[in-house]
Design an enzyme around this catalytic site. Structure first.
Site, PDB file in Angstrom:
ATOM      1  N   GLN A  64      76.698  69.587  22.111  1.00 17.40           N
ATOM      2  CA  GLN A  64      75.338  69.965  21.680  1.00 17.40           C
ATOM      3  C   GLN A  64      75.405  70.862  20.443  1.00 17.40           C
ATOM      4  O   GLN A  64      76.272  71.736  20.354  1.00 17.40           O
ATOM      5  CB  GLN A  64      74.632  70.721  22.802  1.00 17.40           C
ATOM      6  CG  GLN A  64      73.185  71.038  22.466  1.00 17.40           C
ATOM      7  CD  GLN A  64      72.539  71.942  23.483  1.00 17.40           C
ATOM      8  OE1 GLN A  64      72.897  73.105  23.607  1.00 17.40           O
ATOM      9  NE2 GLN A  64      71.600  71.394  24.235  1.00 17.40           N
ATOM     10  N   CYS A  94      66.273  76.111  23.270  1.00 21.32           N
ATOM     11  CA  CYS A  94      66.720  77.473  23.580  1.00 21.32           C
ATOM     12  C   CYS A  94      65.589  78.479  23.317  1.00 21.32           C
ATOM     13  O   CYS A  94      65.071  78.558  22.198  1.00 21.32           O
ATOM     14  CB  CYS A  94      67.955  77.829  22.757  1.00 21.32           C
ATOM     15  SG  CYS A  94      68.568  79.474  23.175  1.00 21.32           S
ATOM     16  N   LYS A 133      67.339  67.653  23.379  1.00 22.48           N
ATOM     17  CA  LYS A 133      66.914  68.444  24.541  1.00 22.48           C
ATOM     18  C   LYS A 133      65.778  69.327  24.041  1.00 22.48           C
ATOM     19  O   LYS A 133      65.972  70.195  23.191  1.00 22.48           O
ATOM     20  CB  LYS A 133      68.055  69.298  25.077  1.00 22.48           C
ATOM     21  CG  LYS A 133      67.624  70.090  26.317  1.00 22.48           C
ATOM     22  CD  LYS A 133      68.751  70.897  26.908  1.00 22.48           C
ATOM     23  CE  LYS A 133      68.258  71.703  28.085  1.00 22.48           C
ATOM     24  NZ  LYS A 133      69.268  72.644  28.578  1.00 22.48           N
TER      25      LYS A 133
HETATM   26  C1  LIG Z   1      72.869  81.892  30.403  1.00 24.66           C
HETATM   27  C2  LIG Z   1      72.249  80.589  29.990  1.00 24.66           C
HETATM   28  C3  LIG Z   1      72.770  79.920  28.898  1.00 24.66           C
HETATM   29  C4  LIG Z   1      72.212  78.704  28.472  1.00 24.66           C
HETATM   30  N1  LIG Z   1      72.746  78.025  27.429  1.00 24.66           N
HETATM   31  C5  LIG Z   1      72.212  76.833  27.050  1.00 24.66           C
HETATM   32  C6  LIG Z   1      72.768  76.090  25.974  1.00 24.66           C
HETATM   33  O1  LIG Z   1      73.760  76.465  25.326  1.00 24.66           O
HETATM   34  N2  LIG Z   1      72.163  74.912  25.654  1.00 24.66           N
HETATM   35  C7  LIG Z   1      71.072  74.440  26.330  1.00 24.66           C
HETATM   36  O2  LIG Z   1      70.575  73.366  26.004  1.00 24.66           O
HETATM   37  N3  LIG Z   1      70.552  75.107  27.365  1.00 24.66           N
HETATM   38  C8  LIG Z   1      71.086  76.291  27.739  1.00 24.66           C
HETATM   39  N4  LIG Z   1      70.556  76.951  28.805  1.00 24.66           N
HETATM   40  C9  LIG Z   1      69.441  76.328  29.570  1.00 24.66           C
HETATM   41  C10 LIG Z   1      69.982  75.545  30.766  1.00 24.66           C
HETATM   42  O3  LIG Z   1      70.830  74.470  30.337  1.00 24.66           O
HETATM   43  C11 LIG Z   1      68.846  74.933  31.598  1.00 24.66           C
HETATM   44  O4  LIG Z   1      68.106  74.034  30.815  1.00 24.66           O
HETATM   45  C12 LIG Z   1      67.909  75.988  32.121  1.00 24.66           C
HETATM   46  O5  LIG Z   1      68.640  76.987  32.784  1.00 24.66           O
HETATM   47  C13 LIG Z   1      66.874  75.391  33.076  1.00 24.66           C
HETATM   48  O6  LIG Z   1      67.523  74.750  34.122  1.00 24.66           O
HETATM   49  P1  LIG Z   1      67.157  75.080  35.632  1.00 24.66           P
HETATM   50  O7  LIG Z   1      65.706  74.723  35.766  1.00 24.66           O
HETATM   51  O8  LIG Z   1      68.053  74.209  36.465  1.00 24.66           O
HETATM   52  O9  LIG Z   1      67.431  76.540  35.790  1.00 24.66           O
HETATM   53  C14 LIG Z   1      71.098  78.168  29.205  1.00 24.66           C
HETATM   54  C15 LIG Z   1      70.586  78.857  30.313  1.00 24.66           C
HETATM   55  C16 LIG Z   1      71.152  80.038  30.699  1.00 24.66           C
HETATM   56  C17 LIG Z   1      70.573  80.747  31.900  1.00 24.66           C
END
Ligand SMILES: Cc1cc2nc3c(=O)[nH]c(=O)nc-3n(C[C@H](O)[C@H](O)[C@H](O)COP(=O)(O)O)c2cc1C
Length: 159
Positions: A64, A94, A133
């Site tokens: 990504q 993000c 995304k």
């Molecule tokens: C600490 C942290 C780091 C993340 N880093 C990324 C990332 O690098 N790229 C991305 O697309 N999403 C990132 N996310 C988002 C997650 O991939 C995910 O979409 C988000 O936590 C929602 O998912 P959930 O509903 O299962 O919690 C991050 C989330 C957290 C909490």
């Protein structure tokens, strides 16, 4: 049903990913935490280690990229294509303040004309298919209607 492993910057690096894949081999695809290219380099040494094929053997992995600069996106995508990757994912989701205030990630969704120019260039010149995304919008979930109108003008691999 397909299982996609969400990326988490600072957590789901290649060590975590290899351990997870050994325990749960049926995940369909893993996404790397975002690679953040700049004008000096397409990726940092740490980001490179995270995507090197020898560190991700037999793992279905999609790298990504997080940027609002088409040239820098394409430079990073070229490095990834040369490593053998067949898809790259653009981070438009993000919500972190440090990212959004620079107009990247979800912050890019609030700059529609700049985003259009970026996507025009990226989809014209990318060496490998690009998936997205995205969030539903920057301020209002109904922004997704206009965003989908924009995204459907490109050969988006998946969103
Ligand atoms: C600490 C942290 C780091 C993340 N880093 C990324 C990332 O690098 N790229 C991305 O697309 N999403 C990132 N996310 C988002 C997650 O991939 C995910 O979409 C988000 O936590 C929602 O998912 P959930 O509903 O299962 O919690 C991050 C989330 C957290 C909490």
């Amino acid at each position: 049903m397909k299982f996609y492993f969400a990326p988490m910057e600072g957590i789901t690096g290649y060590v975590f990913r290899n351990a997870h894949h050994a325990c749960f081999p049926s995940v369909d695809r893993y996404y790397t935490p975002f690679i953040s290219p700049n004008q000096n380099r397409p990726m940092s040494p740490k980001e490179k280690r995270n995507v090197l094929p020898e560190n991700n053997r037999n793992i279905p992995l999609i790298p990504q990229i997080l940027t609002n600069n088409a040239t820098q996106f394409l430079q990073a995508a070229k490095v990834l294509a040369d490593m053998g990757y067949e898809e790259v994912n653009l981070n438009l989701g993000c919500p972190s303040a440090t990212v959004v205030t620079k107009g990247k990630g979800a912050g890019f969704l609030g700059e529609k004309e700049k985003l259009r120019a970026f996507l025009d260039e990226v989809y014209e010149y990318t060496p490998i298919p690009v998936s997205l995304k995205t969030r539903l919008g920057m301020r209002d979930p109904m922004e997704i209607v206009e965003l989908l109108e924009l995204f459907r003008q490109y050969p988006v691999k998946e969103w």
